[in-house]
Design an enzyme around this catalytic site. Structure first.
Site, mmCIF file in Angstrom:
data_model
loop_
_atom_site.group_PDB
_atom_site.id
_atom_site.type_symbol
_atom_site.label_atom_id
_atom_site.label_comp_id
_atom_site.label_asym_id
_atom_site.label_seq_id
_atom_site.Cartn_x
_atom_site.Cartn_y
_atom_site.Cartn_z
ATOM 1 N N ASP A 113 -31.132 -32.098 89.685
ATOM 2 C CA ASP A 113 -31.051 -33.467 89.164
ATOM 3 C C ASP A 113 -31.895 -34.410 90.011
ATOM 4 O O ASP A 113 -31.740 -34.468 91.220
ATOM 5 C CB ASP A 113 -29.600 -33.947 89.157
ATOM 6 C CG ASP A 113 -28.727 -33.104 88.253
ATOM 7 O OD1 ASP A 113 -29.158 -32.827 87.126
ATOM 8 O OD2 ASP A 113 -27.628 -32.706 88.685
ATOM 9 N N ASP A 120 -34.243 -28.902 94.113
ATOM 10 C CA ASP A 120 -33.013 -29.515 93.633
ATOM 11 C C ASP A 120 -33.173 -29.724 92.129
ATOM 12 O O ASP A 120 -34.290 -29.837 91.625
ATOM 13 C CB ASP A 120 -32.783 -30.840 94.355
ATOM 14 C CG ASP A 120 -31.557 -31.575 93.839
ATOM 15 O OD1 ASP A 120 -30.503 -30.954 93.710
ATOM 16 O OD2 ASP A 120 -31.684 -32.785 93.546
ATOM 17 N N ASP A 171 -34.703 -35.127 96.120
ATOM 18 C CA ASP A 171 -34.916 -36.574 96.027
ATOM 19 C C ASP A 171 -33.911 -37.372 96.844
ATOM 20 O O ASP A 171 -33.879 -38.597 96.730
ATOM 21 C CB ASP A 171 -34.877 -37.031 94.565
ATOM 22 C CG ASP A 171 -33.480 -36.982 93.970
ATOM 23 O OD1 ASP A 171 -32.761 -35.996 94.230
ATOM 24 O OD2 ASP A 171 -33.115 -37.919 93.245
#
Length: 217
Positions: A10, A8, A169
């Protein structure tokens, strides 16, 4: 043996919270809301720009989301011009990526951020051609947690899901990797917390990028 890692963008590769806060606060100010704290934005982000705007509006008091369409359009305009505002790689990420490349592993990015913005961020942080595949949101490909983007990357790599690590995250990232059949690794330096990663049924949770290496065998 793992042959590739999908990241991922960001909160996993890049610390972009200030760019989102900058664009979000400018947008919300035009509609009479905010500004909000960095901690607020760590809650707002994680599932794409539309959800960021919705959560910010609700926090500001627009619980019926009467301004959503206009605010969402405005946010995209502002963010497009400021997507690199104070963005930087997380500590340890450059070293991790170099080690993966030394081991012959392919590396890719999958983001819900629009494709052009995803490419802009990656090329600004790491240079052109550093990642084998950079995949942002494009028409016709459902956003995460739909695993369609993962499958597109796997097709380009000629790999199966069990040969890939999937890093993120948020619970959405974990659900995306799980749906594709990949080994999911949640990271603790991003926008969310261990509880969310556990609720997303992460296969592993790490606190520093180089900890990923023990899952590459």
């Amino acid at each position: 043996m793992k042959k590739a890692a999908i990241f991922d963008l960001d909160g996993t590769l890049s610390d972009s919270i200030m760019s989102m806060k900058y664009s979000g606060d400018k947008t919300m100010a035009e509609f009479g809301y905010g500004p909000f704290s960095v901690q607020d934005y760590k809650y707002f982000v994680g599932d794409g720009a539309a959800n960021l705007v919705k959560r910010a509006l609700i926090k500001g008091g627009d619980t019926e989301l009467t301004h959503f369409e206009a605010a969402y359009a405005r946010y995209k305009e502002i963010f497009q011009a400021n997507c690199m505002y104070q963005v930087k790689p997380y500590e340890g990420i450059p070293e991790l990526l170099e080690e993966l490349k030394k081991r012959g592993m392919k590396i890719a990015v999958l983001s819900n951020k629009p494709h052009h913005a995803t490419v802009d961020v990656i090329e600004s942080l790491f240079g052109k051609g550093y990642f084998d595949v950079v995949q942002g949101q494009v028409d016709g490909v459902p956003i995460k947690p739909d695993p369609a983007g993962v499958f597109r990357i796997l097709d380009k790599f000629g790999l199966t899901a069990d040969e890939v690590l999937y890093m993120g995250d948020t619970a959405t990232d974990m659900k995306t990797g799980k749906a594709a059949g990949a080994f999911t690794v949640g990271v603790l330096w991003g926008f969310r917390n261990r509880k969310e990663l556990e609720e997303g049924h992460a296969d592993a949770i790490i606190a520093h990028p180089l900890e990923l290496l023990k899952y590459c065998e």
